[in-house]
Design an enzyme around this catalytic site. Structure first.
Site, short mmCIF file in Angstrom:
data_model
loop_
_atom_site.label_atom_id
_atom_site.label_comp_id
_atom_site.label_asym_id
_atom_site.label_seq_id
_atom_site.Cartn_x
_atom_site.Cartn_y
_atom_site.Cartn_z
N ASP A 157 0.84 -1.20 0.00
CA ASP A 157 0.00 0.00 0.00
C ASP A 157 0.87 1.25 0.00
O ASP A 157 2.09 1.15 0.22
CB ASP A 157 -1.00 -0.01 1.15
CG ASP A 157 -0.36 0.08 2.52
OD1 ASP A 157 -1.02 0.58 3.44
OD2 ASP A 157 0.80 -0.35 2.68
N TYR B 65 2.79 4.80 0.84
CA TYR B 65 3.40 5.39 2.04
C TYR B 65 2.35 6.27 2.72
O TYR B 65 1.56 6.93 2.05
CB TYR B 65 4.62 6.22 1.66
CG TYR B 65 5.75 5.43 1.05
CD1 TYR B 65 6.40 4.42 1.76
CD2 TYR B 65 6.17 5.69 -0.26
CE1 TYR B 65 7.44 3.70 1.19
CE2 TYR B 65 7.22 4.97 -0.83
CZ TYR B 65 7.85 3.97 -0.11
OH TYR B 65 8.87 3.25 -0.67
N PHE C 114 6.82 1.79 -4.07
CA PHE C 114 8.19 1.98 -3.59
C PHE C 114 8.77 3.37 -3.88
O PHE C 114 9.85 3.70 -3.41
CB PHE C 114 9.14 0.90 -4.13
CG PHE C 114 8.81 -0.48 -3.65
CD1 PHE C 114 9.15 -0.89 -2.36
CD2 PHE C 114 8.13 -1.38 -4.47
CE1 PHE C 114 8.83 -2.16 -1.89
CE2 PHE C 114 7.81 -2.66 -4.02
CZ PHE C 114 8.16 -3.04 -2.72
N HIS D 90 11.01 -9.70 0.87
CA HIS D 90 10.71 -8.26 0.75
C HIS D 90 11.99 -7.46 0.99
O HIS D 90 12.84 -7.86 1.80
CB HIS D 90 9.65 -7.86 1.78
CG HIS D 90 9.00 -6.55 1.48
ND1 HIS D 90 9.58 -5.35 1.82
CD2 HIS D 90 7.83 -6.26 0.86
CE1 HIS D 90 8.79 -4.37 1.42
NE2 HIS D 90 7.72 -4.89 0.84
#
Length: 224
Positions: free
Chosen positions: A67, A69, A80, A189
């Site tokens: 999701d 920031y 990202f 991740h």
């Protein structure tokens, strides 16, 4: 039908989704939250930024995030990515480190990934909005149904794409992708919480090798 301001090729491909009850509910949910005075990120005009910068037929690589920031000024509608002038988040810093190790590129001074998006790197978050300072606050308002449909359309109607699935959440989307038509790359991740397990995955060189083998131009992963 919910009137959605989204890039024309995506609007055509996703027309069925915009007509479905869940999407109308999603739009009403967002409107109500704004009426209630909630601050939602990214700003409205950037919610579909990934779609705007990477039209359907231009997608070559998909990098799936979770999701947006949730701190002020960070979310820009690309997974990202943060605007220039905003501190590079830890996960993106680790992505840069891996690219440097994999391809020998220097680590950028900012976190704006728009140049990737413009080359066909579709930076898709599974949830396209979030409330200020509340991570994953919009995980249950219907975005996952929409973005699952996006992934399925790419899998079904395109061929020769690279899907980068990082972390358990992203890897759960593997079932939506036809592995016979596309390259699926899986890794931990890039978050520091994964304690470096993301490093040495070499996804960026692997993606370019696959694109080249399929007569497609490689991605220039360098960011100026």
């Amino acid at each position: 039908m919910a009137e959605v301001k989204i890039e024309a090729s995506w609007k055509n491909v996703l027309a069925e989704e915009f007509n479905k009850p869940y999407f109308e509910d999603l739009v009403q949910n967002l409107r109500q939250l704004k009426t209630d005075g909630k601050t939602i990120y990214p700003p409205g005009q950037l919610i579909f930024n990934a779609f705007e910068l990477t039209p359907f037929d231009k997608v070559r690589v998909v990098i799936l995030g979770q999701d947006p920031y949730h701190n002020p000024g960070e979310a820009m509608g690309l997974s990202f990515s943060v605007p220039r002038g905003v501190a590079i988040p830890p996960s993106l810093r680790n992505i840069y480190k891996e690219i440097s190790d994999d391809l020998g590129l220097s680590i950028p001074a900012h976190g704006d990934l728009s140049t990737w998006a413009e080359q066909g790197v579709f930076l898709l978050n599974a949830f396209l909005t979030v409330e200020k300072n509340q991570a994953a606050s919009h995980r249950n308002i219907g975005w996952h149904t929409f973005t699952d449909a996006v992934i399925e359309r790419l899998s079904t109607e395109r061929a020769g794409l690279v899907f980068m699935l990082w972390g358990n959440f992203a890897r759960e989307k593997k079932s939506l992708i036809d592995a016979g038509k596309h390259l699926i790359l899986e890794a931990a991740h890039p978050s520091p919480l994964a304690k470096g397990a993301f490093f040495r995955c070499k996804h960026f060189s692997k993606a370019n090798a696959y694109l080249s083998e399929n007569q497609q131009a490689e991605i220039n992963w360098a960011i100026e």
